[in-house]
Design an enzyme around this catalytic site. Structure first.
Site, PDB file in Angstrom:
ATOM      1  N   ARG A 101       0.880  -1.181   0.000  1.00 32.97           N
ATOM      2  CA  ARG A 101       0.000   0.000   0.000  1.00 32.97           C
ATOM      3  C   ARG A 101       0.911   1.222   0.000  1.00 32.97           C
ATOM      4  NH1 ARG A 101      -5.345   1.377   2.036  1.00 32.97           N
ATOM      5  NH2 ARG A 101      -5.398   3.425   3.040  1.00 32.97           N
ATOM      6  N   HIS A 128      -6.906   1.370  -7.051  1.00 36.27           N
ATOM      7  CA  HIS A 128      -7.226   0.598  -5.838  1.00 36.27           C
ATOM      8  C   HIS A 128      -7.950  -0.679  -6.280  1.00 36.27           C
ATOM      9  CE1 HIS A 128      -7.795  -0.419  -1.812  1.00 36.27           C
ATOM     10  NE2 HIS A 128      -8.549   0.574  -1.368  1.00 36.27           N
ATOM     11  N   GLN A 131     -10.052  -3.168  -3.894  1.00 32.38           N
ATOM     12  CA  GLN A 131     -11.361  -2.658  -3.480  1.00 32.38           C
ATOM     13  C   GLN A 131     -12.410  -2.939  -4.540  1.00 32.38           C
ATOM     14  OE1 GLN A 131     -12.339  -0.930  -0.454  1.00 32.38           O
ATOM     15  NE2 GLN A 131     -14.273  -1.603  -1.374  1.00 32.38           N
ATOM     16  N   ASP A 224     -16.910   8.177  -2.608  1.00 28.18           N
ATOM     17  CA  ASP A 224     -15.683   8.035  -1.824  1.00 28.18           C
ATOM     18  C   ASP A 224     -15.464   9.353  -1.091  1.00 28.18           C
ATOM     19  OD1 ASP A 224     -13.283   7.056  -0.818  1.00 28.18           O
ATOM     20  OD2 ASP A 224     -12.135   7.523  -2.636  1.00 28.18           O
ATOM     21  N   CYS A 264     -16.222   2.805  -0.134  1.00 32.64           N
ATOM     22  CA  CYS A 264     -15.083   1.973   0.257  1.00 32.64           C
ATOM     23  C   CYS A 264     -14.626   2.232   1.689  1.00 32.64           C
ATOM     24  CB  CYS A 264     -13.927   2.144  -0.718  1.00 32.64           C
ATOM     25  SG  CYS A 264     -13.192   3.795  -0.736  1.00 32.64           S
ATOM     26  N   ARG A 292     -13.785  -7.512   1.268  1.00 31.38           N
ATOM     27  CA  ARG A 292     -12.358  -7.324   1.024  1.00 31.38           C
ATOM     28  C   ARG A 292     -11.597  -8.603   1.390  1.00 31.38           C
ATOM     29  NH1 ARG A 292      -9.992  -2.206   1.076  1.00 31.38           N
ATOM     30  NH2 ARG A 292      -8.045  -3.378   0.813  1.00 31.38           N
TER      31      ARG A 292
END
Length: 307
Positions: A101, A128, A131, A224, A264, A292
């Site tokens: 990450r 991402h 996700q 988001d 998310c 996830r």
């Protein structure tokens, strides 16, 4: 040849379907796949703090029979006292997989180019993709077949989520709409990649500035945070810029009557989404967060099986 997962279109449409099918099975049978039994180790590196990514990968690796090695921000010499390439060569001798990450996507590309084990992008400034697999699994659970569904993403359309929704949902054969204010639209090259993919899957790509127009008849509505990590100094400006893109009950009424809402997380109620939406009956954000684990387990098992 070692397979990596750095951006959503690293999986073909058929491969994406295989991963999602495996994710559904692993949700029903959590310990059905144990490719990391031994236990084998997986390096999970964080240049940014995290909640869902940290817990979902640690839990998923353990369920697959492995041992996660969590590296917190500043705990390794990666990219500071040692090059990314050299770190990648060393880790490839010690672990079965690398999860990172980070910030610049170019770092992940350098890591993968020098790794003999799979490298997974667990978030970069540009994409991402893990996700998006969880989101696709969540939509599939509620709606069945993904191909032909319409999803609308509203808000900061120039961020990693906007980019990944374009690529990942086009790969699934969905009609993906992205709505954001002028100056906050996705990169042109990513839009072009998504359009190319959609042409082969039966999906479509559309970019909007009017959130109400983008919402019309949508099967899934997504947003988001407006203020991502590192953008705190821009908070007041961003709140003013994105105010018209807040997902409210009134805006949700423009979507299909059985539309679902995804986010998310972390979410900031009263900014990008009204509490009545994220905490209401159309919200599937908690299933989305749980998925996830299942989607990433499936991805890891699938990547390991390609060796």
């Amino acid at each position: 040849m070692t397979r990596h997962f750095l951006r959503d279109d690293d999986l073909s449409p058929a491969e994406q379907r295989d991963v999602l099918e495996l994710a559904a099975r692993l949700k029903r049978e959590p310990y059905a796949e144990r490719p990391l039994a031994g236990p084998q180790s997986v390096s999970v590196i964080f240049d940014k703090t995290s909640t869902r990514t940290r817990f979902s990968f640690a839990a998923g690796i353990s369920a697959l029979g492995g041992a996660p090695i969590i590296v917190n921000p500043g705990e390794a010499q990666l990219g500071v006292k040692e090059t990314i390439a050299d770190t990648s060569r060393v880790l490839s001798r010690m672990v079965s997989m690398i999860v990172w990450r980070t910030y610049a996507h170019a770092g992940l590309e350098e890591m993968a180019a020098n790794s003999t084990v799979p490298v997974i992008n667990s978030l970069s400034d540009d994409f991402h993709p893990c996700q998006i697999l969880a989101d696709l699994q969540t939509i599939q659970e509620r709606k069945g077949e993904l191909a032909g569904l319409t999803a609308t993403y509203i808000g900061d359309a120039a961020n990693n989520m906007g980019h990944s929704y374009l690529l990942g949902f086009a790969t699934a054969g969905m009609h993906i709409r992205i709505a954001g204010p002028d100056g906050y639209h996705p990169r042109a090259d990513i839009v072009a990649d998504a359009e190319r993919i959609a042409a082969s899957t039966g999906g479509s790509v559309a970019i909007f500035t009017d959130p109400a127009e983008a919402m019309a008849g949508a099967d899934a509505v997504i947003t988001d945070t407006w203020v991502s990590m590192g953008q705190e100094a821009e908070k007041a400006e961003r709140i003013a810029t994105f105010g018209a893109y807040r997902v409210t009950p009134e805006l949700m009424q423009r979507a299909a009557s059985d539309a679902i809402f995804l986010h998310c997380l972390p979410a900031y109620r009263e900014f990008e989404v009204a509490p009545e939406v994220i905490d209401g009956p159309q919200s599937v954000v908690w299933d989305e967060a749980e998925n996830r684990v299942h989607a990433q387990k499936a991805l890891m098992a699938w990547l390991l099986a390609q060796a």
